[in-house]
Enzyme design. Structure first.
Site, PDB file in Angstrom:
ATOM      1  N   GLU A 165       1.088  -1.214   0.501  1.00  0.00           N
ATOM      2  CA  GLU A 165      -0.006   0.209   0.015  1.00  0.00           C
ATOM      3  C   GLU A 165       1.116   1.853   0.459  1.00  0.00           C
ATOM      4  O   GLU A 165       0.673   2.285   0.821  1.00  0.00           O
ATOM      5  CB  GLU A 165      -1.078   0.148   1.281  1.00  0.00           C
ATOM      6  CG  GLU A 165      -1.936  -1.230   0.850  1.00  0.00           C
ATOM      7  CD  GLU A 165      -2.747  -1.611   2.763  1.00  0.00           C
ATOM      8  OE1 GLU A 165      -2.816  -0.698   3.805  1.00  0.00           O
ATOM      9  OE2 GLU A 165      -3.957  -2.303   2.295  1.00  0.00           O
ATOM     10  N   GLU A 270      -5.845 -11.208  -1.741  1.00  0.00           N
ATOM     11  CA  GLU A 270      -6.359 -10.741  -0.634  1.00  0.00           C
ATOM     12  C   GLU A 270      -8.457 -10.850  -0.870  1.00  0.00           C
ATOM     13  O   GLU A 270      -9.498 -10.106  -0.440  1.00  0.00           O
ATOM     14  CB  GLU A 270      -6.424  -9.514   0.268  1.00  0.00           C
ATOM     15  CG  GLU A 270      -5.048  -9.387   0.797  1.00  0.00           C
ATOM     16  CD  GLU A 270      -4.860  -8.354   1.221  1.00  0.00           C
ATOM     17  OE1 GLU A 270      -5.426  -7.354   1.796  1.00  0.00           O
ATOM     18  OE2 GLU A 270      -3.349  -7.501   1.474  1.00  0.00           O
TER      19      GLU A 270
HETATM   20  C1  XIL Z   1      -6.655  -6.686   8.155  1.00  0.00           C
HETATM   21  C2  XIL Z   1      -6.875  -8.472   9.076  1.00  0.00           C
HETATM   22  O1  XIL Z   1      -7.802  -9.068   8.389  1.00  0.00           O
HETATM   23  C3  XIL Z   1      -7.250  -7.653  10.076  1.00  0.00           C
HETATM   24  O2  XIL Z   1      -7.580  -9.173  10.889  1.00  0.00           O
HETATM   25  C4  XIL Z   1      -6.264  -6.553  10.456  1.00  0.00           C
HETATM   26  O3  XIL Z   1      -7.754  -6.200  11.862  1.00  0.00           O
HETATM   27  C5  XIL Z   1      -5.980  -5.631   9.954  1.00  0.00           C
HETATM   28  O4  XIL Z   1      -6.068  -6.125   8.703  1.00  0.00           O
HETATM   29  N1  XIL Z   1      -4.926  -4.829   3.188  1.00  0.00           N
HETATM   30  C6  XIL Z   1      -3.976  -6.071   3.762  1.00  0.00           C
HETATM   31  C7  XIL Z   1      -4.040  -6.826   5.151  1.00  0.00           C
HETATM   32  O5  XIL Z   1      -2.927  -5.872   3.376  1.00  0.00           O
HETATM   33  O6  XIL Z   1      -3.390  -6.788   5.312  1.00  0.00           O
HETATM   34  C8  XIL Z   1      -5.704  -6.204   6.097  1.00  0.00           C
HETATM   35  O7  XIL Z   1      -5.851  -7.470   6.999  1.00  0.00           O
HETATM   36  C9  XIL Z   1      -6.625  -6.219   5.274  1.00  0.00           C
HETATM   37  C10 XIL Z   1      -6.103  -4.832   4.499  1.00  0.00           C
END
Ligand code: XIL
Length: 379
Positions: A165, A270
């Site tokens: 990011e 994701e």
């Molecule tokens: C999220 C997790 O799913 C949660 O449990 C945590 O509280 C916050 O992060 N982008 C990403 C991930 O790269 O690491 C994030 O994961 C979601 C958004």
């Protein structure tokens, strides 16, 4: 007689090769393949796993992961605040179990994530007096972290999300403390350090909303620049925190095509598809959002109506159609969680909602969206 013969054939085949599709087989049994089997030869199918799954406390979740997926990502276990909570103090208890779980099951193991502006402790950017570090000191800290974590799992973790990011929605570089203290080459440095620590491991730039043209163009410029500098970037991760109407099929298609053209692999890193009302105007996956609860934002506390269930199934089928079209570029599609009960979407961007973004429901049962995804593969 006919049906007995068919049943016998199925049993025999199942004995040697696992579940097999047999003509005349009842519909329910036909669906008894797995995601990883369905997409074999196309791309890996992954799931992000949480601490209960890593440690074996969630046996039901583990059984789904083992049956359905051939890749894992750590939902939180390898983020800086967990693996390196204090200066000089690394905690590898859970990460070691994470990697062991993947090895036991012969899975493609992902590391997530090395350099990010969230879930990183404040001390990383400050000295003992609380002042911001100078560039060289922060680079040294970054190098130590990357060498220690990547080095520990050298040859065992197959792919790292090196930088997560780094871009704003307009495609410019995010003014994170990494950027402010080190300068824009913090990204190149992170990739170089990771490559030094494990020259074989696949290195990925990961971000959300790259399907929007402005941000995508920023990422294309970033990747092109890194490539011109000889930085070992091998893939781009499209997070895929999607909704029922974003990104469009056209946006998804154009985005994968644009990165494939640069010669990098594309990972859907994701994936989840939210069916709940949007709580923000912008399309974002900013984990720091915390929007006030409101019953209108939580319309399905007791179950998903069938009509929405079908919409979700169609939406998953449409997106998997695009992923398959680009099977030469797409190497992995990873879901951000195993069942709806696990999903971060239950608490983000509004806490305490009942979300339905994945392929397995709260009871661990496959949803219509699961069948739809399997069906796309049997084209
Ligand atoms: C999220 C997790 O799913 C949660 O449990 C945590 O509280 C916050 O992060 N982008 C990403 C991930 O790269 O690491 C994030 O994961 C979601 C958004």
């Amino acid at each position: 007689m006919q049906s007995r013969r068919t049943a016998l054939k199925a049993i025999l085949f199942a004995g040697v090769t696992g579940p097999v599709l047999v003509v005349n087989f009842p519909a329910a049994a036909q669906a008894a393949t797995s995601l990883k089997e369905a997409y074999k030869g196309d791309f890996l199918i992954g799931a992000a796993i949480n601490e209960a799954q890593i440690t074996g406390k969630d046996a039901r979740g583990d059984a789904i992961v083992e049956a359905q997926f051939n890749s894992i990502s750590p939902e939180n276990a390898l983020k800086w605040e967990h693996v390196h909570p204090l200066p000089g103090k690394y905690d590898f208890v859970i990460p070691d179990q994470y990697v062991a779980f993947g090895e036991k099951n012969g899975m493609f193991i992902v590391g997530h994530t090395l350099v990010w502006h969230n879930q990183v402790p404040d001390w990383v950017f400050h000295d003992d007096k609380g002042d911001l570090l100078a560039r060289d000191a922060l680079l040294a800290r970054m190098r130590d972290h990357i060498h220690t974590v990547v080095g520990r799992y050298k040859g065992r973790i197959q792919s790292w999300d090196v930088v997560n990011e780094a871009l704003n929605e307009d495609g410019s570089l995010r003014q994170s403390l990494w950027y402010k203290i080190i300068g824009e080459d913090y990204i190149a440095k992170a990739f170089e350090y990771a490559h030094e620590a494990d020259p074989q491991v696949q290195l990925t730039y990961n971000d959300y909303s790259l399907e929007n043209a402005a941000k995508r163009n920023g990422a294309i410029a970033l990747v092109t620049k890194l490539q011109a500098e000889g930085v070992p970037i091998m893939s781009v991760g499209l997070q895929g925190h999607d909704g029922l109407d974003w990104p469009t099929v056209e946006q998804q298609d154009a985005t994968i095509a644009a990165f494939a053209k640069l010669g990098v692999k594309v990972v859907i890193s994701e994936l989840d598809i939210d069916v709940l009302p949007k709580a923000t105007k912008e399309q974002t996956a900013d984990v720091t959002l915390n929007i006030a609860q409101n019953p209108a934002l939580n319309p399905y506390p007791n179950g998903l109506p069938d009509s929405v269930q079908q919409q979700l199934a169609k939406r998953y089928a449409d997106l998997f159609g695009v992923f398959l079209k680009h099977r030469d570029a797409v190497t992995r599609v990873t879901f951000w969680g195993v069942t709806d009960a696990d999903s971060w979407r239950n608490d983000w961007p509004v806490k305490g909602r009942t979300a339905y973004p994945l392929l397995f429901d709260r009871a661990g049962q496959p949803k219509p969206a699961y069948e739809a995804v399997i069906k796309v593969a049997s084209r």
